[in-house]
Write a protein that holds these residues in place. Structure first.
Motif, PDB file in Angstrom:
ATOM      1  N   ARG A   1      -0.961  -0.467  -4.154  1.00 42.75           N
ATOM      2  CA  ARG A   1      -2.343  -0.120  -3.858  1.00 42.75           C
ATOM      3  C   ARG A   1      -2.325   1.314  -3.326  1.00 42.75           C
TER       4      ARG A   1
ATOM      5  N   ASP B   1      -0.238   2.717  -9.990  1.00 41.54           N
ATOM      6  CA  ASP B   1      -1.350   1.807  -9.745  1.00 41.54           C
ATOM      7  C   ASP B   1      -1.003   0.343 -10.003  1.00 41.54           C
TER       8      ASP B   1
ATOM      9  N   ALA C   1       0.839  -1.198   0.000  1.00 40.45           N
ATOM     10  CA  ALA C   1       0.000   0.000   0.000  1.00 40.45           C
ATOM     11  C   ALA C   1       0.871   1.245   0.000  1.00 40.45           C
TER      12      ALA C   1
END
Length: 247
Positions: free
Chosen positions: A32, A28, A3
């Motif tokens: 995330r 992307d 992330a």
């Protein structure tokens, strides 16, 4: 997929979507990505009237980010923090919750260069003033003319929303007391400080001092870029960030 939290900059009328539009797609496929509007901007203006001074705002935004991580069930994330809003929030988060962050990238001095001499735009809140404010953020206004004209319209509308000016002025208020400043020497996470060679908002020396004070800090000066590295050099920016965060 790891992330990545993208924390936008602190110019008048900014929001997360417009700030990161030039590089979001480049991240992307590898990360995330979460890109929230930070307190005082975009959708997060209401309810911020009790905050005053850059340290109080940075700490409140760090807590905002922690709440966001909890809501998404994220134990640890990478950070990219842009300038005096996102960069300062990233440093505050690294200070109060280092276990929630893996690696961080901060840009344009991360708010460590001191208060601005004047508050931009709001002393003369016109489209021309907004366009001039945005123009200082890039290395070559001629190259970015179309984008700057588009953003001037968008950010003018957002900057004159109810409560936006009061929030913005309070972010840069020179206050006595309040939360203590972040001590970079106590931040143990790996941090990459990026600075544009042609930055007209903060000199490169600001990021040099920051990187030197961080135990695991590294500086990279991006040739030919202004304060908006991600706009002037989007491909180089995503490459530098991706390689550092994946090391």
């Amino acid at each position: 997929m790891p992330a990545l939290l993208l924390l936008h900059g602190g110019g008048p009328g900014v929001d997360a979507a417009s700030n990161w539009a030039s590089v979001r797609a480049g991240f992307d496929g590898e990360f995330r990505c979460l890109a929230p509007d930070l307190l005082g901007f975009g959708t997060q203006i209401a309810g911020t009237g009790g905050l005053k001074g850059p340290r109080a705002w940075a700490l409140a935004r760090a807590r905002q980010v922690l709440d966001l991580l909890d809501r998404h069930g994220l134990d640890r994330v990478h950070l990219v923090g842009n300038s005096a809003a996102g960069g300062a929030a990233a440093l505050a988060l690294l200070s109060v919750a280092p276990d929630r962050v893996d690696r961080a990238v901060v840009m344009g001095g991360a708010g460590t260069g001191g208060l601005p001499a004047t508050v931009p735009f709001y002393d003369n809140p016109t489209r021309r003033s907004m366009r001039a404010t945005l123009g200082r953020l890039v290395a070559d206004e001629g190259v970015q003319e179309g984008l700057l004209d588009e953003l001037a319209e968008l950010r003018l509308k957002q900057a004159v929303r109810p409560g936006a000016e009061a929030a913005f002025r309070s972010m840069f208020a020179d206050v006595v007391g309040g939360p203590p400043p972040v001590d970079p020497a106590k931040i143990t996470n790996p941090v990459l400080a990026l600075h544009g060679e042609c930055d007209r908002v903060q000199p490169v020396e600001v990021s040099e001092r920051l990187a030197e004070s961080l135990p695991h800090g590294r500086l990279h000066v991006v040739a030919g870029a202004g304060h908006w590295i991600h706009v002037d050099r989007p491909d180089e920016f995503t490459k530098l960030v991706g390689e550092f965060l994946s090391a």
